[in-house]
Scaffold this active site. Structure first.
Site, mmCIF file in Angstrom:
data_model
loop_
_atom_site.group_PDB
_atom_site.id
_atom_site.type_symbol
_atom_site.label_atom_id
_atom_site.label_comp_id
_atom_site.label_asym_id
_atom_site.label_seq_id
_atom_site.Cartn_x
_atom_site.Cartn_y
_atom_site.Cartn_z
ATOM 1 C CG ASN A 7 -1.925 1.073 1.257
ATOM 2 O OD1 ASN A 7 -1.616 2.229 1.010
ATOM 3 N ND2 ASN A 7 -3.159 0.725 1.560
ATOM 4 C CG HIS A 10 0.664 5.897 5.198
ATOM 5 N ND1 HIS A 10 -0.117 6.813 5.865
ATOM 6 C CD2 HIS A 10 0.150 4.683 5.481
ATOM 7 C CE1 HIS A 10 -1.057 6.172 6.549
ATOM 8 N NE2 HIS A 10 -0.915 4.886 6.331
ATOM 9 N NE ARG A 18 6.039 21.461 4.246
ATOM 10 C CZ ARG A 18 7.318 21.827 4.203
ATOM 11 N NH1 ARG A 18 7.862 22.229 3.067
ATOM 12 N NH2 ARG A 18 8.059 21.790 5.291
ATOM 13 C CG HIS A 43 -8.481 3.691 0.929
ATOM 14 N ND1 HIS A 43 -8.676 3.545 2.290
ATOM 15 C CD2 HIS A 43 -9.699 4.030 0.423
ATOM 16 C CE1 HIS A 43 -9.950 3.787 2.580
ATOM 17 N NE2 HIS A 43 -10.584 4.090 1.450
ATOM 18 N NE ARG A 45 -10.076 8.378 4.125
ATOM 19 C CZ ARG A 45 -10.509 7.679 5.189
ATOM 20 N NH1 ARG A 45 -9.940 6.532 5.507
ATOM 21 N NH2 ARG A 45 -11.493 8.135 5.926
ATOM 22 N NE ARG A 49 -8.466 10.931 5.637
ATOM 23 C CZ ARG A 49 -8.919 10.551 6.836
ATOM 24 N NH1 ARG A 49 -8.139 9.844 7.636
ATOM 25 N NH2 ARG A 49 -10.138 10.847 7.220
ATOM 26 C CD GLU A 70 -7.254 -0.998 0.912
ATOM 27 O OE1 GLU A 70 -7.250 0.089 1.536
ATOM 28 O OE2 GLU A 70 -6.709 -2.021 1.345
ATOM 29 C CB THR A 101 -9.664 1.229 7.438
ATOM 30 O OG1 THR A 101 -9.570 1.923 6.198
ATOM 31 C CG2 THR A 101 -10.915 0.376 7.443
ATOM 32 C CD GLU A 151 -6.943 -6.384 3.086
ATOM 33 O OE1 GLU A 151 -6.254 -5.678 3.856
ATOM 34 O OE2 GLU A 151 -7.132 -6.112 1.881
ATOM 35 C CG HIS A 191 -5.668 -2.076 9.489
ATOM 36 N ND1 HIS A 191 -5.893 -1.038 8.610
ATOM 37 C CD2 HIS A 191 -5.689 -1.530 10.711
ATOM 38 C CE1 HIS A 191 -6.062 0.084 9.281
ATOM 39 N NE2 HIS A 191 -5.933 -0.189 10.554
ATOM 40 N N GLY A 192 -2.100 -3.105 10.035
ATOM 41 C CA GLY A 192 -1.263 -3.141 11.228
ATOM 42 C C GLY A 192 -0.170 -4.195 11.221
#
Length: 241
Positions: A7, A10, A18, A43, A45, A49, A70, A101, A151, A191-192
């Protein structure tokens, strides 16, 4: 054998801080491929974001592996998916106030709605996955929807405060994997997951993919930070020549 799907959200998060041009998620997607990832996740959204529409378009055009999109189950997102035609669409729950999420999609009780929503996506040859908790009711409902994949949400496992709580969550996930496989579903985990806790699933059979992003980006900042500083220092060092 299970594979890694990375993914790159990030990378886009850092860029959007910026509102500039770097770092570039498309570059990150290529680097992930070169390093051995078998696919890239974005993802998109509703609030945009991090990943932007242009990221999805460009990555879809450039990838040599698989694009996983996603998204929330909205009309806008379905139109984008039908235009971009990713390898797979993963429906996830989405709340504006959440940092990331927070849990699985509520599938039970919404089987007919989700089946109808996904019908045009399936008709176009795009696979689908549902991001759900390792709950038997949700898993059986996902099968009824007609998705090829699920998933399983590993966030509660990753955030467990004690070894005992982690084991309890791990056992739920393993049981979920086993149930899903008996139903004919392909199972991804995400996730995580990080460089330590992923070993808890090393010997678990039936896992198709590991979806990992944040921990890879976090480690990249550290293992590449010294090199980046050194390169800048070397550039400045040439000013005296």
């Amino acid at each position: 054998m299970p594979v890694l799907v990375v993914n790159v959200d990030h990378i886009a998060t850092l860029r959007q801080q910026r509102m500039g041009k770097e770092p570039e998620p498309v570059t990150a997607a290529h680097l992930a491929e070169l390093a051995g990832a078998r696919g890239v996740i974005v993802h998109l959204r509703e609030d945009r974001r991090h990943i932007q529409d242009r990221d999805v378009e460009l990555i879809s055009q450039c990838l040599n592996t698989r694009l996983h999109l996603e998204m929330a189950g909205t009309e806008e997102m379905r139109e984008i998916a039908l235009r971009v035609t990713p390898y797979i669409v993963c429906l996830v729950p989405e709340k504006r106030e959440e940092l990331t999420t927070e849990g699985g999609l509520a599938v039970a009780g919404r089987v007919d709605v989700l089946r109808e929503y996904l019908a045009p996506i399936h008709a176009q040859g795009i696979r689908s996955s549902l991001f759900i908790e390792a709950d038997p009711e949700q898993i059986r409902a996902a099968k009824a929807v007609g998705s090829e994949y699920i998933e399983l949400h590993t966030g509660h496992f990753a955030d467990a405060p004690t070894p005992e709580a982690m084991k309890k969550e791990r056992d739920k996930i393993i049981a979920g994997v086993e149930l899903a496989r008996t139903l004919g579903l392909k199972v991804n985990l995400g996730h995580g997951l990080n460089y330590t806790n992923i070993f808890e699933f090393k010997n678990v059979s039936g896992i198709n993919e590991y979806s990992i992003g944040h921990s890879i980006v976090s480690r990249a900042v550290m293992v590449g930070f010294e090199k980046a500083v050194r390169q800048m220092a070397d550039i400045i060092g040439t000013f005296a020549e």
